[in-house]
Enzyme design. Structure first.
Site, PDB file in Angstrom:
ATOM      1  CG  HIS A 188     -10.879 -24.812   3.464  1.00 29.39           C
ATOM      2  ND1 HIS A 188     -11.676 -24.600   2.386  1.00 29.39           N
ATOM      3  CD2 HIS A 188     -11.698 -25.051   4.497  1.00 29.39           C
ATOM      4  CE1 HIS A 188     -12.936 -24.696   2.743  1.00 29.39           C
ATOM      5  NE2 HIS A 188     -12.977 -24.971   4.031  1.00 29.39           N
ATOM      6  NE  ARG A 293     -11.695  -9.098  18.610  1.00 32.47           N
ATOM      7  CZ  ARG A 293     -10.514  -9.417  19.142  1.00 32.47           C
ATOM      8  NH1 ARG A 293      -9.924 -10.545  18.815  1.00 32.47           N
ATOM      9  NH2 ARG A 293      -9.926  -8.607  19.997  1.00 32.47           N
ATOM     10  NE  ARG A 329     -16.780  -8.774  20.823  1.00 35.64           N
ATOM     11  CZ  ARG A 329     -15.677  -8.115  20.497  1.00 35.64           C
ATOM     12  NH1 ARG A 329     -14.864  -7.664  21.430  1.00 35.64           N
ATOM     13  NH2 ARG A 329     -15.345  -7.928  19.236  1.00 35.64           N
ATOM     14  CD  GLU A 427     -15.199  -3.772  24.834  1.00 31.97           C
ATOM     15  OE1 GLU A 427     -14.154  -3.960  24.205  1.00 31.97           O
ATOM     16  OE2 GLU A 427     -16.309  -4.184  24.453  1.00 31.97           O
ATOM     17  CG  ASN A 450      -7.413  -4.815  22.306  1.00 29.15           C
ATOM     18  OD1 ASN A 450      -6.381  -5.027  22.922  1.00 29.15           O
ATOM     19  ND2 ASN A 450      -8.000  -5.724  21.551  1.00 29.15           N
ATOM     20  CG  ASP A 451     -12.496  -0.987  22.401  1.00 29.39           C
ATOM     21  OD1 ASP A 451     -12.026  -0.123  21.641  1.00 29.39           O
ATOM     22  OD2 ASP A 451     -13.180  -1.946  22.002  1.00 29.39           O
ATOM     23  NE  ARG A 461      -8.753  -1.286  19.135  1.00 31.64           N
ATOM     24  CZ  ARG A 461      -9.604  -2.247  19.456  1.00 31.64           C
ATOM     25  NH1 ARG A 461     -10.509  -2.079  20.401  1.00 31.64           N
ATOM     26  NH2 ARG A 461      -9.532  -3.420  18.883  1.00 31.64           N
ATOM     27  CB  CYS A 498     -10.585 -11.343  25.965  1.00 32.15           C
ATOM     28  SG  CYS A 498     -11.736  -9.967  25.897  1.00 32.15           S
TER      29      CYS A 498
END
Ligand code: PEP
Ligand code: MG
Length: 542
Positions: A188, A293, A329, A427, A450-451, A461, A498
């Site tokens: 918060h 995610r 996702r 990916e 990334n992947d 990674r 992304c």
């Protein structure tokens, strides 16, 4: 000079005096009354007074911080007007003939005890709202003086815990930085601090004797420097000035369009990993959420989340984001994101193992529960669904069959849903190679660099020892991205990036010239990337 290390919640530097914040503390008196009528009347007057206060706070917050932030006060008003909370208080006054203050406090505590076991985010939020509302009613009923908190000079506010309502009541003009101790306030505090644009650190043990002392809050490193020496002050003042100039320039872009210098619109979305991040997506003016995610709902708990819990979270996101698109996702667990209760058999190579869509197709009940939750929530906003770690068309067919079953089930029960856009992540090198086939079956595709980097280079990674070999701009990767863009465009569909590379400002123009339709980045990068998009030339002929 003393340095305390916490966790950075929102970047920025603040230099000033610390003021410790204490919640109003009061004792609840308990007595019985001969006639409950007078207590019912007192309660009715307190309700009216609370409604007036909340309406004023709503209007002030709308003016200062926008409608979205002010909604919390509307929620309190709704609770007061329409929920069973007020009815339970009235019933206690009548049946037990107790004073109104006691009835408010008892109803609040009973609800808190009932719901304290539930992990559901929605229930927890509702409970916090009820507690804040009960405090307001008690203060009005017993005529308790609210602590006069802040003077004229803005201060660094140190507190054990702060709720969003408390932060908003304090007002952003009076606070240089927030320093809080309590873990549950982290989210918060940081959301609102971001929205208020106030440096903030959390997880620092706040001490009573700090009150009135000079300090520096370093919201980049998450440190609090107490009684700083002259040189430290000078260094930080310089950094503060530079920061301020840069930020002010960027904030001017909050409402600007994501159009290149030669007129091409690039869709700029945000990546988020929890519900709290939604506020900053709206604050920085992203076109929507390009990647939610969803793993946060599955981690750090003892059992699978239930469909209802997932649904409420997605509904909340859909409603909060309104017309803006939200790409959810489906859960990408396995590899480095393990949940014990799933009992994934030990693997020698988890990154190559049962993860992402493979795990979902393996655990159908879990997958279907999430899909049902997404489709049910689709009736409340502009949702889309994205599937991670795709490697084959067989997986796509299986997903399609399951989605059909889910929709059939909802139809049978007359539960409303929309036929939302569906996308696949590119990916894995396999997905890149079949991107044309994937595009035929999808409404959009999303490149997870990334992947894609780790699988293309065959380099973990997460492994720090191979960092110097890990090149996420490797020509092989760039060619693969180009190939996917061309294939997807060949089918007349859109493709976004992304992965973290999307937030690298030095790559923005390159990606645009390669033809990418959108970029999805963490909220803090929306404005820096918007700046790059607006400078870029899509055709490469500037
Ligand atoms: C990616 O792989 O680029 C991606 C966006 O997914 P994650 O980082 O969640 O694996
Ligand atoms: Mg990935």
């Amino acid at each position: 000079m003393e340095v305390f290390q916490g966790i950075a919640a929102f970047p920025g530097i603040a230099i000033g005096t610390i003021q410790n914040y204490h919640k109003n503390e009061y004792q609840i008196r308990h007595y019985t009354v001969s006639s409950s009528r007078r207590e019912l009347e007192r309660f009715a007057r307190a309700r009216k007074e609370a409604m007036k206060e909340l309406q004023e706070l709503y209007e002030k917050t709308c003016r200062d911080m926008g409608k979205q932030q002010a909604l919390i006060f509307k929620k309190h008003m709704n609770l007061l007007e329409h929920s069973s909370f007020a009815k339970a208080i009235e019933s206690l006054i009548c049946t037990e003939k107790v004073n109104a203050t006691y009835a408010v406090a008892t109803t609040r505590d009973e609800l808190a005890a009932t719901f304290s076991m539930l992990e559901d985010e929605y229930v927890r939020e509702r409970m916090v709202n009820i507690q804040e509302l009960a405090d307001r009613l008690i203060i009005i009923l017993d005529g308790i003086e609210k602590e006069k908190l802040l003077g004229e000079e803005p201060v660094i506010l140190a507190a054990q815990q702060l709720t969003p309502v408390e932060m908003m009541e304090l007002g952003k003009e009076k606070v240089l930085a927030f320093v809080t101790e309590n873990g549950s306030a982290v989210s918060h505090t940081s959301i609102l601090a971001k929205t208020m644009n106030i440096p903030s650190i959390v997880n620092v043990q706040v001490q009573e004797e700090w009150n009135g002392k000079t300090a520096i809050v370093d919201g980049y490193r998450g440190t609090l420097i107490l009684d700083p020496d002259e040189k430290t002050c000078r260094d930080y003042e310089k950094q503060q000035k530079e920061d301020q100039e840069e930020r002010e320039l960027l904030l001017k872009l909050r409402d600007a369009q994501d159009i290149t210098s030669d007129g091409k619109h690039i869709r700029l979305f945000a990546n988020i990993g929890s519900l709290e991040d939604m506020e900053s997506v709206l604050y920085y003016g992203a076109e929507g959420i390009g990647l939610l995610r969803s793993e946060f709902q599955y981690m750090g708990r003892e059992n699978y989340p239930r469909e209802g819990e997932l649904f409420r979270a997605y509904k909340k996101i859909a409603e909060t984001m309104g017309e803006k698109q939200v790409v959810i996702r489906t859960v990408d667990l396995g590899a480095d994101l393990q949940a014990d209760y799933m009992e994934i058999p030990e693997e020698a190579n988890p990154v190559m193992g049962n993860r992402g869509i493979r795990l979902c197709l393996d655990r159908r009940r879990m997958f279907k529960a999430q899909l049902r939750a997404i489709y049910r929530a689709s009736a409340y906003g502009n949702l889309a669904v994205l599937y991670p770690m795709i490697t084959s068309m067989e997986e796509v067919r299986e997903i399609q069959n399951i989605v059909e079953e889910v929709k059939e089930g909802l139809k049978k029960k007359d539960i409303p849903y929309k036929d939302i856009p569906n996308g696949y992540m590119i990916e894995t090198p396999a997905a890149a190679m079949i991107s044309r086939e994937l595009a035929k079956e999808a409404d959009f595709l999303s490149l997870g660099t990334n992947d894609l980097t780790q699988y293309t280079l065959a380099m973990d990674r997460q492994n720090p020892h191979i960092k110097k070999f890990y090149n996420d701009r490797h020509p092989a990767l760039m060619r693969m991205i180009q190939m996917a863009i061309d294939a997807v465009h060949g089918e007349g569909k859109e493709i976004y990036i992304c992965g973290e590379l999307a937030a690298d400002p030095t790559m923005t123009e390159t990606f645009i010239q390669m033809g990418v339709d959108g970029l999805s980045v963490v909220p803090a990068y929306i404005l820096p990337i918007r700046k790059e998009i607006r400078k870029a030339c899509a055709t490469g002929k500037s």
